[in-house]
Design a protein around this motif. Structure first.
Motif, PDB file in Angstrom:
ATOM      1  N   TYR A   1      22.306 -34.565 -43.515  1.00  0.00           N
ATOM      2  CA  TYR A   1      22.919 -33.408 -44.182  1.00  0.00           C
ATOM      3  C   TYR A   1      23.131 -32.267 -43.187  1.00  0.00           C
ATOM      4  O   TYR A   1      24.198 -31.635 -43.159  1.00  0.00           O
ATOM      5  CB  TYR A   1      22.033 -32.920 -45.333  1.00  0.00           C
ATOM      6  CG  TYR A   1      21.739 -33.949 -46.401  1.00  0.00           C
ATOM      7  CD1 TYR A   1      22.410 -35.174 -46.437  1.00  0.00           C
ATOM      8  CD2 TYR A   1      20.784 -33.703 -47.382  1.00  0.00           C
ATOM      9  CE1 TYR A   1      22.125 -36.114 -47.412  1.00  0.00           C
ATOM     10  CE2 TYR A   1      20.500 -34.635 -48.368  1.00  0.00           C
ATOM     11  CZ  TYR A   1      21.177 -35.850 -48.375  1.00  0.00           C
ATOM     12  OH  TYR A   1      20.898 -36.774 -49.340  1.00  0.00           O
TER      13      TYR A   1
ATOM     14  N   ARG B   1      31.027 -29.429 -40.168  1.00  0.00           N
ATOM     15  CA  ARG B   1      32.021 -28.679 -40.933  1.00  0.00           C
ATOM     16  C   ARG B   1      32.108 -27.242 -40.440  1.00  0.00           C
ATOM     17  O   ARG B   1      33.205 -26.679 -40.284  1.00  0.00           O
ATOM     18  CB  ARG B   1      31.663 -28.703 -42.422  1.00  0.00           C
ATOM     19  CG  ARG B   1      32.641 -27.945 -43.307  1.00  0.00           C
ATOM     20  CD  ARG B   1      34.027 -28.537 -43.215  1.00  0.00           C
ATOM     21  NE  ARG B   1      34.991 -27.791 -44.000  1.00  0.00           N
ATOM     22  CZ  ARG B   1      36.193 -27.436 -43.579  1.00  0.00           C
ATOM     23  NH1 ARG B   1      36.593 -27.746 -42.348  1.00  0.00           N
ATOM     24  NH2 ARG B   1      37.011 -26.770 -44.367  1.00  0.00           N
TER      25      ARG B   1
ATOM     26  N   GLU C   1      33.604 -41.750 -54.119  1.00  0.00           N
ATOM     27  CA  GLU C   1      33.392 -40.507 -53.379  1.00  0.00           C
ATOM     28  C   GLU C   1      34.316 -40.378 -52.168  1.00  0.00           C
ATOM     29  O   GLU C   1      34.563 -39.274 -51.684  1.00  0.00           O
ATOM     30  CB  GLU C   1      31.937 -40.415 -52.906  1.00  0.00           C
ATOM     31  CG  GLU C   1      30.918 -40.253 -54.017  1.00  0.00           C
ATOM     32  CD  GLU C   1      30.993 -38.898 -54.702  1.00  0.00           C
ATOM     33  OE1 GLU C   1      31.576 -37.966 -54.118  1.00  0.00           O
ATOM     34  OE2 GLU C   1      30.469 -38.775 -55.827  1.00  0.00           O
TER      35      GLU C   1
ATOM     36  N   ARG D   1      31.440 -34.380 -48.732  1.00  0.00           N
ATOM     37  CA  ARG D   1      32.514 -33.941 -49.626  1.00  0.00           C
ATOM     38  C   ARG D   1      32.236 -32.539 -50.153  1.00  0.00           C
ATOM     39  O   ARG D   1      33.143 -31.709 -50.254  1.00  0.00           O
ATOM     40  CB  ARG D   1      32.646 -34.919 -50.798  1.00  0.00           C
ATOM     41  CG  ARG D   1      33.203 -36.281 -50.430  1.00  0.00           C
ATOM     42  CD  ARG D   1      34.676 -36.252 -50.050  1.00  0.00           C
ATOM     43  NE  ARG D   1      35.475 -35.678 -51.097  1.00  0.00           N
ATOM     44  CZ  ARG D   1      35.903 -36.327 -52.190  1.00  0.00           C
ATOM     45  NH1 ARG D   1      35.589 -37.602 -52.350  1.00  0.00           N
ATOM     46  NH2 ARG D   1      36.644 -35.735 -53.090  1.00  0.00           N
ATOM     47  N   GLY D   2      30.974 -32.276 -50.496  1.00  0.00           N
ATOM     48  CA  GLY D   2      30.619 -30.957 -51.003  1.00  0.00           C
ATOM     49  C   GLY D   2      30.828 -29.858 -49.983  1.00  0.00           C
ATOM     50  O   GLY D   2      31.112 -28.707 -50.334  1.00  0.00           O
ATOM     51  N   ALA D   3      30.704 -30.212 -48.694  1.00  0.00           N
ATOM     52  CA  ALA D   3      30.898 -29.221 -47.627  1.00  0.00           C
ATOM     53  C   ALA D   3      32.364 -29.008 -47.290  1.00  0.00           C
ATOM     54  O   ALA D   3      32.705 -28.114 -46.505  1.00  0.00           O
ATOM     55  CB  ALA D   3      30.148 -29.670 -46.374  1.00  0.00           C
ATOM     56  N   GLY D   4      33.244 -29.832 -47.881  1.00  0.00           N
ATOM     57  CA  GLY D   4      34.672 -29.686 -47.611  1.00  0.00           C
ATOM     58  C   GLY D   4      35.233 -30.679 -46.618  1.00  0.00           C
ATOM     59  O   GLY D   4      36.394 -30.567 -46.213  1.00  0.00           O
TER      60      GLY D   4
ATOM     61  N   ARG E   1      28.279 -37.630 -50.299  1.00  0.00           N
ATOM     62  CA  ARG E   1      28.431 -36.558 -51.291  1.00  0.00           C
ATOM     63  C   ARG E   1      28.231 -35.179 -50.656  1.00  0.00           C
ATOM     64  O   ARG E   1      28.946 -34.215 -50.987  1.00  0.00           O
ATOM     65  CB  ARG E   1      27.446 -36.771 -52.434  1.00  0.00           C
ATOM     66  CG  ARG E   1      27.873 -37.884 -53.378  1.00  0.00           C
ATOM     67  CD  ARG E   1      26.819 -38.205 -54.424  1.00  0.00           C
ATOM     68  NE  ARG E   1      27.325 -39.129 -55.434  1.00  0.00           N
ATOM     69  CZ  ARG E   1      26.566 -39.804 -56.286  1.00  0.00           C
ATOM     70  NH1 ARG E   1      25.240 -39.639 -56.252  1.00  0.00           N
ATOM     71  NH2 ARG E   1      27.107 -40.619 -57.159  1.00  0.00           N
ATOM     72  N   VAL E   2      27.287 -35.082 -49.734  1.00  0.00           N
ATOM     73  CA  VAL E   2      27.086 -33.815 -49.024  1.00  0.00           C
ATOM     74  C   VAL E   2      28.314 -33.469 -48.204  1.00  0.00           C
ATOM     75  O   VAL E   2      28.767 -32.312 -48.178  1.00  0.00           O
ATOM     76  CB  VAL E   2      25.831 -33.895 -48.122  1.00  0.00           C
ATOM     77  CG1 VAL E   2      25.785 -32.732 -47.147  1.00  0.00           C
ATOM     78  CG2 VAL E   2      24.574 -33.901 -48.974  1.00  0.00           C
TER      79      VAL E   2
END
Length: 306
Positions: free
Chosen positions: A192, A199, A246, A226-229, A223-224
């Motif tokens: 993570y 990013r 995902e 994608r969540g970070a952009g 998922r992390v």
């Protein structure tokens, strides 16, 4: 004098479009298209995945046998057939049999002629490569993703547990043509942290690998990301499932599973194809970096003289 790698980089550019006519897409691609429905339930996804992984056998099962194999009820199979656009299970099975018989029609050796288990394992990998070749009939998707990976600075490559070897190979080669490749081979918060840093440093894409057995840590890391952009390109043997859901782009390639441990002929070629697309995306940078690397390699005598 150019090195063999430089010569190959100049001579092997991928041609966009269908330069070589192909009769049909690979069985895996056809099934992915057939089952590509956004609202399939978890049970229906299990049925789809079983059909993809056991096509030549599953296409000839009765509804009772299929339900038993997957561990669902017969009505669940009927609802699945309806969900993917068929009037019932018989219509779906007819379509599956057509696809399965098409794969057998390509001249694959009959089971009794496969020889010993090692030869059978090679035969299975040949079939995986033939399926990948069909997928490559239209190279545009590979070319497009290769350009995006080449433009991402930094570019993060993620592979955990059994997938480490593929990620390390890709990252090692990508560093020859890309200025900032970051390899992530440890899961959990270590992954993570690396993804978030990538990013923040301006990265836009992650190339992730997920081979059987698929790790919870890989899904969490994706998922992390994608969540970070970050956008995620995934190389895996899966056609459906949470990891595929995902990812922004998935390249599904078969793995050899005839021996105790899987073999990765098709994923390896998939890696090489994406690397080729990256070199094609910026040929001037590619040549400059390869020339610089060859100078350093000669200066420090990295390699034996053949």
């Amino acid at each position: 004098m150019s090195s063999p790698q430089q010569a190959r980089a100049q001579a092997s550019a991928i041609t966009s479009g269908r330069a070589v006519p192909e009769t049909e897409a690979s069985p895996t691609s056809r099934l992915r298209t057939l089952f590509d429905r956004p609202r399939l339930s978890p049970g229906q996804r299990r049925i789809a995945q079983y059909l993809i992984e056991h096509l030549t056998e599953a296409a000839f099962l009765s509804i009772t046998d299929l339900a038993d194999r997957v561990g669902v009820s017969q009505p669940s199979v009927t609802r699945f057939a309806s969900a993917v656009g068929f009037s019932g299970y018989p219509a779906l099975r007819e379509q599956l049999q057509s696809i399965a018989l098409g794969t057998r029609g390509g001249g694959a050796p009959a089971e009794e002629n496969r020889g010993n288990e090692l030869q059978a394992a090679v035969d299975a990998e040949i079939e995986n490569l033939e399926n990948l070749r069909r997928d490559f009939a239209d190279a545009d998707r590979v070319i497009d993703v290769g350009r995006k990976l080449a433009a991402s600075a930094p570019l993060t490559v993620l592979g955990l547990r059994i997938s480490v070897s593929l990620a390390e190979y890709f990252a090692y080669a990508a560093r020859r043509v890309h200025p900032d490749v970051r390899l992530v081979t440890r899961g959990g918060t270590v992954a993570y942290d690396a993804l978030l840093q990538s990013r923040e440093a301006g990265g836009t894409w992650v190339l992730a690998f997920s081979m059987p057995r698929h790790a919870h840590e890989t899904l969490g890391a994706v998922r992390v990301a994608r969540g970070a952009g970050l956008k995620v390109a995934l190389i895996t043997d899966l056609a459906l499932g949470p990891l595929v859901d995902e990812a922004d782009v998935t390249f599904a390639t078969g793995t050899g599973s005839r021996l105790v441990f899987d073999s990765y002929a098709a994923p390896g070629v998939m890696c090489a194809a994406l690397l080729q697309a990256m070199t094609d995306a910026d040929p001037e940078r590619t040549q400059a970096r390869l020339e610089e690397y060859e100078q350093v390699a000669d200066q420090h005598q990295f390699f034996l003289r053949d």
